[in-house]
Design a protein around this motif. Sequence first.
Motif, PDB file in Angstrom:
ATOM      1  N   ALA A   1      -6.753  -6.086   9.912  1.00  0.00           N
ATOM      2  CA  ALA A   1      -6.647  -4.655  10.251  1.00  0.00           C
ATOM      3  C   ALA A   1      -5.764  -3.926   9.237  1.00  0.00           C
ATOM      4  O   ALA A   1      -6.059  -2.794   8.845  1.00  0.00           O
ATOM      5  N   THR A   2      -4.707  -4.580   8.777  1.00  0.00           N
ATOM      6  CA  THR A   2      -3.830  -3.907   7.801  1.00  0.00           C
ATOM      7  C   THR A   2      -4.490  -3.846   6.422  1.00  0.00           C
ATOM      8  O   THR A   2      -4.287  -2.881   5.689  1.00  0.00           O
ATOM      9  N   TRP A   3      -5.277  -4.873   6.087  1.00  0.00           N
ATOM     10  CA  TRP A   3      -5.970  -4.858   4.786  1.00  0.00           C
ATOM     11  C   TRP A   3      -6.892  -3.651   4.681  1.00  0.00           C
ATOM     12  O   TRP A   3      -7.219  -3.184   3.601  1.00  0.00           O
ATOM     13  N   LYS A   4      -7.400  -3.214   5.853  1.00  0.00           N
ATOM     14  CA  LYS A   4      -8.378  -2.121   5.830  1.00  0.00           C
ATOM     15  C   LYS A   4      -7.723  -0.769   6.135  1.00  0.00           C
ATOM     16  O   LYS A   4      -7.984   0.227   5.459  1.00  0.00           O
ATOM     17  N   SER A   5      -6.903  -0.729   7.194  1.00  0.00           N
ATOM     18  CA  SER A   5      -6.396   0.585   7.623  1.00  0.00           C
ATOM     19  C   SER A   5      -5.346   1.139   6.667  1.00  0.00           C
ATOM     20  O   SER A   5      -5.297   2.355   6.446  1.00  0.00           O
ATOM     21  N   PHE A   6      -4.505   0.292   6.079  1.00  0.00           N
ATOM     22  CA  PHE A   6      -3.430   0.828   5.241  1.00  0.00           C
ATOM     23  C   PHE A   6      -3.986   1.509   3.981  1.00  0.00           C
ATOM     24  O   PHE A   6      -3.588   2.639   3.666  1.00  0.00           O
ATOM     25  N   PRO A   7      -4.901   0.867   3.240  1.00  0.00           N
ATOM     26  CA  PRO A   7      -5.453   1.595   2.087  1.00  0.00           C
ATOM     27  C   PRO A   7      -6.230   2.843   2.497  1.00  0.00           C
ATOM     28  O   PRO A   7      -6.182   3.865   1.816  1.00  0.00           O
ATOM     29  N   ALA A   8      -6.944   2.756   3.636  1.00  0.00           N
ATOM     30  CA  ALA A   8      -7.707   3.931   4.084  1.00  0.00           C
ATOM     31  C   ALA A   8      -6.766   5.098   4.337  1.00  0.00           C
ATOM     32  O   ALA A   8      -7.027   6.240   3.917  1.00  0.00           O
ATOM     33  N   ILE A   9      -5.656   4.820   5.003  1.00  0.00           N
ATOM     34  CA  ILE A   9      -4.735   5.896   5.398  1.00  0.00           C
ATOM     35  C   ILE A   9      -3.959   6.434   4.197  1.00  0.00           C
ATOM     36  O   ILE A   9      -3.820   7.643   4.021  1.00  0.00           O
ATOM     37  N   VAL A  10      -3.468   5.553   3.343  1.00  0.00           N
ATOM     38  CA  VAL A  10      -2.680   6.048   2.199  1.00  0.00           C
ATOM     39  C   VAL A  10      -3.569   6.883   1.260  1.00  0.00           C
ATOM     40  O   VAL A  10      -3.095   7.803   0.587  1.00  0.00           O
ATOM     41  N   ALA A  11      -4.868   6.580   1.261  1.00  0.00           N
ATOM     42  CA  ALA A  11      -5.777   7.328   0.375  1.00  0.00           C
ATOM     43  C   ALA A  11      -6.180   8.679   0.959  1.00  0.00           C
ATOM     44  O   ALA A  11      -6.904   9.438   0.318  1.00  0.00           O
ATOM     45  N   GLY A  12      -5.745   8.977   2.192  1.00  0.00           N
ATOM     46  CA  GLY A  12      -6.012  10.311   2.745  1.00  0.00           C
ATOM     47  C   GLY A  12      -7.207  10.401   3.679  1.00  0.00           C
ATOM     48  O   GLY A  12      -7.689  11.492   3.965  1.00  0.00           O
ATOM     49  N   ASN A  13      -7.666   9.250   4.155  1.00  0.00           N
ATOM     50  CA  ASN A  13      -8.769   9.246   5.132  1.00  0.00           C
ATOM     51  C   ASN A  13      -8.208   9.239   6.554  1.00  0.00           C
ATOM     52  O   ASN A  13      -7.025   8.957   6.766  1.00  0.00           O
ATOM     53  N   ALA A  14      -9.067   9.510   7.517  1.00  0.00           N
ATOM     54  CA  ALA A  14      -8.715   9.271   8.922  1.00  0.00           C
ATOM     55  C   ALA A  14      -9.598   8.122   9.409  1.00  0.00           C
ATOM     56  O   ALA A  14     -10.691   7.896   8.881  1.00  0.00           O
TER      57      ALA A  14
ATOM     58  N   MET B   1       0.832  -1.217   0.000  1.00  0.00           N
ATOM     59  CA  MET B   1       0.000   0.000   0.000  1.00  0.00           C
ATOM     60  C   MET B   1       0.861   1.259   0.000  1.00  0.00           C
ATOM     61  O   MET B   1       0.446   2.297  -0.528  1.00  0.00           O
ATOM     62  N   ALA B   2       2.067   1.174   0.568  1.00  0.00           N
ATOM     63  CA  ALA B   2       2.970   2.328   0.479  1.00  0.00           C
ATOM     64  C   ALA B   2       3.282   2.605  -0.991  1.00  0.00           C
ATOM     65  O   ALA B   2       3.323   3.755  -1.431  1.00  0.00           O
ATOM     66  N   GLY B   3       3.457   1.548  -1.759  1.00  0.00           N
ATOM     67  CA  GLY B   3       3.688   1.708  -3.203  1.00  0.00           C
ATOM     68  C   GLY B   3       2.532   2.428  -3.878  1.00  0.00           C
ATOM     69  O   GLY B   3       2.728   3.217  -4.808  1.00  0.00           O
ATOM     70  N   GLU B   4       1.327   2.178  -3.380  1.00  0.00           N
ATOM     71  CA  GLU B   4       0.149   2.847  -3.966  1.00  0.00           C
ATOM     72  C   GLU B   4       0.201   4.358  -3.780  1.00  0.00           C
ATOM     73  O   GLU B   4      -0.452   5.103  -4.505  1.00  0.00           O
ATOM     74  N   GLY B   5       0.957   4.811  -2.779  1.00  0.00           N
ATOM     75  CA  GLY B   5       1.106   6.256  -2.577  1.00  0.00           C
ATOM     76  C   GLY B   5       1.692   6.938  -3.803  1.00  0.00           C
ATOM     77  O   GLY B   5       1.476   8.127  -4.036  1.00  0.00           O
ATOM     78  N   ARG B   6       2.467   6.209  -4.588  1.00  0.00           N
ATOM     79  CA  ARG B   6       3.028   6.790  -5.819  1.00  0.00           C
ATOM     80  C   ARG B   6       2.199   6.417  -7.045  1.00  0.00           C
ATOM     81  O   ARG B   6       2.580   6.702  -8.166  1.00  0.00           O
TER      82      ARG B   6
ATOM     83  N   GLY C   1      -5.494  -6.027  -2.012  1.00  0.00           N
ATOM     84  CA  GLY C   1      -5.391  -5.781  -3.450  1.00  0.00           C
ATOM     85  C   GLY C   1      -5.610  -4.301  -3.737  1.00  0.00           C
ATOM     86  O   GLY C   1      -6.007  -3.530  -2.854  1.00  0.00           O
ATOM     87  N   VAL C   2      -5.416  -3.900  -4.981  1.00  0.00           N
ATOM     88  CA  VAL C   2      -5.642  -2.503  -5.349  1.00  0.00           C
ATOM     89  C   VAL C   2      -7.130  -2.171  -5.216  1.00  0.00           C
ATOM     90  O   VAL C   2      -7.527  -1.023  -4.988  1.00  0.00           O
ATOM     91  N   GLN C   3      -7.975  -3.220  -5.279  1.00  0.00           N
ATOM     92  CA  GLN C   3      -9.431  -3.041  -5.190  1.00  0.00           C
ATOM     93  C   GLN C   3      -9.852  -2.458  -3.843  1.00  0.00           C
ATOM     94  O   GLN C   3     -10.902  -1.830  -3.737  1.00  0.00           O
ATOM     95  N   ALA C   4      -9.041  -2.644  -2.791  1.00  0.00           N
ATOM     96  CA  ALA C   4      -9.398  -2.095  -1.480  1.00  0.00           C
ATOM     97  C   ALA C   4      -9.514  -0.568  -1.561  1.00  0.00           C
ATOM     98  O   ALA C   4     -10.262   0.046  -0.800  1.00  0.00           O
ATOM     99  N   LEU C   5      -8.774   0.022  -2.490  1.00  0.00           N
ATOM    100  CA  LEU C   5      -8.828   1.491  -2.611  1.00  0.00           C
ATOM    101  C   LEU C   5     -10.220   1.966  -3.030  1.00  0.00           C
ATOM    102  O   LEU C   5     -10.608   3.095  -2.737  1.00  0.00           O
ATOM    103  N   ASP C   6     -10.961   1.099  -3.717  1.00  0.00           N
ATOM    104  CA  ASP C   6     -12.322   1.491  -4.127  1.00  0.00           C
ATOM    105  C   ASP C   6     -13.241   1.682  -2.919  1.00  0.00           C
ATOM    106  O   ASP C   6     -14.197   2.446  -2.982  1.00  0.00           O
ATOM    107  N   VAL C   7     -12.943   0.961  -1.831  1.00  0.00           N
ATOM    108  CA  VAL C   7     -13.772   1.105  -0.631  1.00  0.00           C
ATOM    109  C   VAL C   7     -13.520   2.466   0.021  1.00  0.00           C
ATOM    110  O   VAL C   7     -14.431   3.097   0.540  1.00  0.00           O
TER     111      VAL C   7
END
Length: 498
Positions: A161-174, A117-122, A469-475
């Motif tokens: 917890a990481t499947w959910k929190s990491f995409p949420a955080i990298v996408a700019g949510n709290a 998910m850190a990679g998704e930041g770029r 997966g990258v699909q978590a970002l859709d949530v």
Amino acid sequence: MTEKLLDKEVLMNYVNGEWIEANETTDVINPATGESIIKVPLSSQEDVDQAVKAAKAAQKEWALVPAPMRAEVLFEVGRIMKEKKEHLSKLLTMENGKVLEEARGEVQEGIDMAYYMAGEGRRLFGQTTNAELKDKFAMSVRAPIGVVGLITPWNFPIAIATWKSFPAIVAGNAVVWKPATETPLMANELMKIFIEAGLPKGVLNVVFGSGGTVGDALVNHKDIRVISFTGSNDTGRRIAAKCGEQLKKVSLEMGGKNAVTVMDDADLELAAEGIVWSAFGTSGQRCTACSRVIVHEAVKEDLEQLILKKIKELKIGNGLHDDVKVGPIINKAGLEKIKSYIKIGKDEGAKLIAGGNELTGDEYAAGLYFEPTVFTDATIDMRISQEEIFGPVVSLIPVGSFEEAIEVNNSVEYGLSSSIFTRDVNKVFKAQRDLDTGIVYVNAGTTGAEIHLPFGGTKGTGNGHRDSGVQALDVFTEWKAVYVDYSGKLQRAQIDVE
Ligand SMILES: NC(=O)C1=CN([C@@H]2O[C@H](COP(=O)(O)OP(=O)(O)OC[C@H]3O[C@@H](n4cnc5c(N)ncnc54)[C@H](OP(=O)(O)O)[C@@H]3O)[C@@H](O)[C@H]2O)C=CC1
Ligand SMILES: O=C(O)CCC(=O)C(=O)O
């Protein structure tokens, strides 16, 4: 316990960058020993309100941090998790009971998810496309949603917890996160890791407490824009209904009734190994656990013998001990549920060929243990073939053809994971097309998902979203369409120009 793994006796919530003591607590029990290992807060609606307020304020700033910089925090989280892997794994075994090698595997999933998910930041890719009008530019971008509520279960307390929190955080949510009360240690550790990694205050808040109070308060809070939940179908349905009333986005990952199909041309030794690992690993307490074996009648007896032989090699006990392969059951309710299904299976006329009993006495006296259990000659209409047991119980259902196997596989209300053992490439491709589950394995058991692929299921397993997966970002993102007109005049779209 020779090694001191815990440095405190009572856990605290973490809200707006501060550890907060709770008025009320309950004991966290090690299911292998029956001992209380720590106390966890039972928080209130007011605690949730404070956390959501803090998250709402923090999210505005966090969303303005460039995504590659947000990702730097996750790289650091991954590094620290790696450094603490053994410590985290032992704590995980203590609170959840899963054997140490599985705990290490689960922590590794979290590490992998951090780097992924850190990679998704770029990336966080949107799309550019053509506009209908001259001198106009069109694109779609992912925007954070705001404050998200995470409700996680005890069976994978750090990975999920990481499947959910990491995409949420990298996408700019709290985030406001309510972990399962049974397994709060991983939440406490992950929070400490985020603090060490430099996450700004308020971006992640942990509020411990019961589902009925804290979980419900999250679901009903007007400032929470998304709920991501993993757990039972009953709870998931109730959450979905409440979110529906509020038009709140909700992502659900719930039960499974996963099957391994073994065809008459399969490598039976390999199939038996896959079945035993995915049915009895984690004591069957996985939503992806194999709880049905759909076996071609021509190889049924040989397969049964191989499974029975392999079960004898499984040592049951405290997962911290090296030779143990099957740990305890999480709690008394879980154990009672398993016992009730043994009775149901017998009453329905399935044939019990291994296990079926709770283990008591000697080394098992203080913990909650159940024997790996095999029913055979089950039919698809039996409750043991249809309902999630969440324990080390598997039922063999004989079939006469490939087509029948697919039909039996798809005959349940769930659709999470399925597997087929065959050497026939045509059957492999037909199976991956026709098995109605979100995950399909070929010549492997039903467990072992990798974090860079979408995790979730069809039918009653979920509601169309995916974890990891990258699909978590859709949530955790909204799609925003952006049009930039650089013609210098007002161009009117959607008007027929002759
Ligand atoms: N798909 C999966 O991975 C899982 C499936 N299950 C299935 O569920 C069965 C029961 O397990 P259980 O742990 O009770 O599952 P639950 O669905 O009750 O728990 C999952 C999470 O939801 C929370 N929760 C419970 N009730 C509510 C509510 N009304 N509103 C909001 N959140 C809530 C729980 O909190 P808390 O527990 O702290 O009260 C926990 O954090 C298992 O036997 C198994 O069949 C269970 C876990 C994971
Ligand atoms: O092993 C897997 O497939 C992942 C398991 C999991 O997350 C679950 O069963 O809840």
